[in-house]
Motif scaffolding. Sequence first.
Motif, PDB file in Angstrom:
ATOM      1  N   LYS A  72     -51.406  15.585 -59.462  1.00 37.37           N
ATOM      2  CA  LYS A  72     -50.829  14.290 -60.041  1.00 37.37           C
ATOM      3  C   LYS A  72     -51.739  13.127 -59.270  1.00 37.37           C
ATOM      4  CE  LYS A  72     -46.786  15.745 -61.763  1.00 37.37           C
ATOM      5  NZ  LYS A  72     -46.422  15.789 -63.203  1.00 37.37           N
ATOM      6  N   GLY A  73     -52.400  13.085 -58.575  1.00 31.40           N
ATOM      7  CA  GLY A  73     -53.101  12.098 -57.929  1.00 31.40           C
ATOM      8  C   GLY A  73     -54.266  11.730 -58.983  1.00 31.40           C
ATOM      9  N   THR A  74     -54.788  12.800 -59.656  1.00 31.11           N
ATOM     10  CA  THR A  74     -55.749  12.391 -60.655  1.00 31.11           C
ATOM     11  C   THR A  74     -55.274  11.773 -61.689  1.00 31.11           C
ATOM     12  OG1 THR A  74     -56.805  14.442 -59.920  1.00 31.11           O
ATOM     13  CG2 THR A  74     -57.683  13.634 -61.882  1.00 31.11           C
ATOM     14  N   LEU A  75     -54.069  12.045 -62.095  1.00 34.30           N
ATOM     15  CA  LEU A  75     -53.554  11.119 -63.504  1.00 34.30           C
ATOM     16  C   LEU A  75     -53.427   9.586 -63.136  1.00 34.30           C
ATOM     17  CD1 LEU A  75     -52.607  11.106 -66.203  1.00 34.30           C
ATOM     18  CD2 LEU A  75     -50.214  12.067 -65.182  1.00 34.30           C
ATOM     19  N   SER A  76     -52.501   9.728 -61.808  1.00 40.36           N
ATOM     20  CA  SER A  76     -52.628   8.222 -61.248  1.00 40.36           C
ATOM     21  C   SER A  76     -53.659   7.509 -60.927  1.00 40.36           C
ATOM     22  CB  SER A  76     -51.884   8.356 -59.887  1.00 40.36           C
ATOM     23  OG  SER A  76     -50.544   8.912 -59.812  1.00 40.36           O
ATOM     24  N   GLY A  77     -54.619   8.081 -60.818  1.00 42.66           N
ATOM     25  CA  GLY A  77     -56.046   7.573 -60.437  1.00 42.66           C
ATOM     26  C   GLY A  77     -56.703   7.222 -61.916  1.00 42.66           C
ATOM     27  N   GLY A  78     -56.421   8.043 -62.930  1.00 44.05           N
ATOM     28  CA  GLY A  78     -57.026   7.511 -64.257  1.00 44.05           C
ATOM     29  C   GLY A  78     -56.327   6.233 -64.956  1.00 44.05           C
TER      30      GLY A  78
END
Length: 115
Positions: A72-78
């Motif tokens: 989920k952190g990767t999605l938030s970072g994107g």
Amino acid sequence: MVIFVLASRPPYIAATCMEFFITFGFLLLYLLKLNKMFTFFFWPLIDVFNSFFAATLMCILSLVAVSTYTVKGTLSGGIVGFVAAAFLSLDGYLLLKKITFNKSRTTTEAQKGGG
């Protein structure tokens, strides 16, 4: 960058760190007044190129992060990266509008009525 660090995604961390250090280099350049020593560069235009380069890099990085996220952190970072790319594009556009080519500052201010 912080969100990618929290998500433990090394490729994204490296790319955002690279852009951070480029921008930090420009900040040091201006703080130490080194831009006055290197007069063969047109520094405002280099700032514009840096803004658009950073916006392009963040947009590509965000596209990859959003399309291939596993944490989920990767999605938030994107998503945060897309917002950063929008702000960097706006910064580049405003800088480009502010640059005056072949005009003196007094001429430009007099035309605006600031005389």
